[in-house]
Design a protein around this motif. Structure first.
Motif, mmCIF file in Angstrom:
data_model
loop_
_atom_site.group_PDB
_atom_site.id
_atom_site.type_symbol
_atom_site.label_atom_id
_atom_site.label_comp_id
_atom_site.label_asym_id
_atom_site.label_seq_id
_atom_site.Cartn_x
_atom_site.Cartn_y
_atom_site.Cartn_z
ATOM 1 N N GLN A 146 0.837 -1.200 0.000
ATOM 2 C CA GLN A 146 0.000 0.000 0.000
ATOM 3 C C GLN A 146 0.873 1.252 0.000
ATOM 4 O O GLN A 146 0.635 2.200 -0.750
ATOM 5 N N GLN A 186 2.637 2.468 -3.276
ATOM 6 C CA GLN A 186 1.831 2.938 -4.415
ATOM 7 C C GLN A 186 2.214 4.343 -4.883
ATOM 8 O O GLN A 186 2.283 4.612 -6.074
ATOM 9 N N LYS A 187 2.466 5.223 -3.918
ATOM 10 C CA LYS A 187 2.702 6.623 -4.303
ATOM 11 C C LYS A 187 4.044 6.840 -4.992
ATOM 12 O O LYS A 187 4.305 7.932 -5.514
ATOM 13 N N SER A 200 0.175 2.454 -10.057
ATOM 14 C CA SER A 200 -0.418 2.687 -8.741
ATOM 15 C C SER A 200 -1.888 2.286 -8.728
ATOM 16 O O SER A 200 -2.364 1.636 -7.789
ATOM 17 N N HIS A 239 -3.495 -0.800 -6.598
ATOM 18 C CA HIS A 239 -4.608 -0.570 -5.675
ATOM 19 C C HIS A 239 -5.759 -1.535 -5.979
ATOM 20 O O HIS A 239 -6.407 -2.060 -5.056
ATOM 21 N N HIS A 240 -5.999 -1.795 -7.254
ATOM 22 C CA HIS A 240 -7.044 -2.751 -7.642
ATOM 23 C C HIS A 240 -6.713 -4.139 -7.110
ATOM 24 O O HIS A 240 -7.590 -4.847 -6.587
ATOM 25 N N THR A 285 -7.323 -4.342 -3.305
ATOM 26 C CA THR A 285 -8.733 -4.376 -2.916
ATOM 27 C C THR A 285 -9.435 -5.629 -3.430
ATOM 28 O O THR A 285 -10.624 -5.830 -3.157
ATOM 29 N N SER A 337 -5.287 8.916 1.401
ATOM 30 C CA SER A 337 -4.760 8.122 0.288
ATOM 31 C C SER A 337 -5.405 6.737 0.182
ATOM 32 O O SER A 337 -4.786 5.794 -0.318
ATOM 33 N N SER A 338 -6.628 6.589 0.650
ATOM 34 C CA SER A 338 -7.385 5.334 0.521
ATOM 35 C C SER A 338 -6.674 4.140 1.159
ATOM 36 O O SER A 338 -6.726 3.022 0.637
ATOM 37 N N TYR A 339 -5.999 4.345 2.263
ATOM 38 C CA TYR A 339 -5.356 3.228 2.950
ATOM 39 C C TYR A 339 -6.419 2.278 3.503
ATOM 40 O O TYR A 339 -7.491 2.704 3.925
#
Length: 356
Positions: A214, A217-218, A225, A229-230, A233, A348-350
């Protein structure tokens, strides 16, 4: 702690048990006899366990008690308001057994590489607001005495509980990564974390889902990234298993902790890394840039991890919530679950996962 021992057998104790004592039992028996000899009486001495073995210290002592080898002299006391009154159970050896062991030519001798008193020193370093508030959060925890009394606890777990009762917290902050460590991250703590309470309730435990991936990603391209993220999740490890043909999920999880290292990898880790680099080209570029500067990706990500977790803790405490950090996760009060998950998603959607 390493211990060198010469073991003396006790025929009386063996007769009580109706079998030969195991090595773990002999070590406990000899240790009790030695401490009784040094102190003349064990009535006022809280003895500690340095045995390593399959049997827990508590199970051996319970067996000894049931067979009349030892006699308990006092009960466990835990008083959070008056910690000076706290103590573990105290016991004495059955006198004939003590005399039998101490009279033997091979009386137990213990050569300690670390002094017992050193084990129970508090090595906390309260250097800033983060460490101060971590110490304060730990001090608000209590121990479920009833649960402890009705559980089997191994050696290291027993020591953690005793240290905590004696107000040892061991709060420190890494100067290299900013990671905060404390007593409940020490060896043996996993065994006894279930006994700790905040406001009489067991705290909720959360940790970051595949947290290092995670955090990374940045540092990737926008496309990589989004793709990563996909994956995160939609079950990161399943994606890897589908792409590599690997079927052992536990092995995949374990090897994923190794793939970002510059060190030589085994066959499975190499296969996972090649697959990840193929799907995320900027991940390979990022790793190589860190390696080129003489650093390690793990340390880089540990610093990023602590920055995020410490930030979460600061924010929650500012809002008046109790929270305790655990490297890539946190403990929170049971009523504050929504506050944590909302905050994590907003930054950042962590993704935090609750550990059951």
């Amino acid at each position: 702690m390493r211990v060198g021992i010469k073991i003396s057998k006790s025929k009386t104790a063996a007769e009580f048990l109706r079998r030969d004592l195991t090595k773990a039992e002999l070590v406990v028996l000899n240790y009790l006899a030695l401490m009784a000899h040094r102190k003349n009486s064990v009535k006022a001495k809280d003895l500690d366990d340095w045995v390593r073995g399959k049997q827990t210290y508590k199970s051996i002592l319970n067996n000894f008690e049931n067979r009349g080898i030892i006699v308990w002299k006092s009960n466990f006391i835990f008083d959070p308001e008056n910690p000076k009154n706290n103590r573990c159970r105290r016991y004495a050896l059955y006198t004939p057994i003590q005399k039998e062991i101490l009279a033997a030519k091979t009386t137990a001798s213990f050569k300690k590489t670390v002094k017992v008193e050193d084990i129970f020193e508090d090595h906390s370093q309260i250097i800033d607001k983060d460490t101060k508030e971590t110490l304060e959060a730990l001090n608000k925890l209590t121990i479920d005495n009833f649960a402890v009394e009705h559980s089997e606890i191994n050696v290291l777990g027993y020591l953690i509980l005793k240290k905590f009762i004696n107000a040892i917290r061991n709060v420190r902050k890494s100067p290299n990564t900013g990671r905060i460590s404390h007593i409940l991250l020490n060896a043996g703590s996993r065994e006894v974390r279930k006994f700790f309470r905040y406001n009489s309730k067991k705290p909720l435990e959360f940790d970051g889902k595949c947290f290092h991936f995670q955090l990374i990603q940045k540092y990737l391209t926008k496309r990589d990234s989004a793709n990563l993220h996909h994956w995160l999740t939609n079950d990161f490890y399943t994606q890897i298993m589908k792409g590599t043909g690997l079927t052992d999920r536990d092995e995949v999880k374990k090897k994923c902790q190794q793939v970002l290292t510059q060190k030589r990898l085994g066959k499975v880790a190499n296969k996972i890394r090649a697959f990840l680099f193929l799907n995320f080209p900027s991940l390979e570029l990022f790793c190589k840039s860190v390696w080129a500067e003489g650093g390690t990706v793990q340390r880089f990500l540990q610093a990023a991890e602590s920055e995020f977790i410490n930030g979460v803790c600061r924010y929650m405490r500012k809002k008046g919530y109790w929270i305790l950090s655990f490297y890539d996760g946190v403990w929170i009060e049971r009523d504050n679950k929504a506050a944590l998950t909302d905050l994590a998603l907003a930054v950042s959607s962590y993704i935090f996962e609750e550990k059951i």
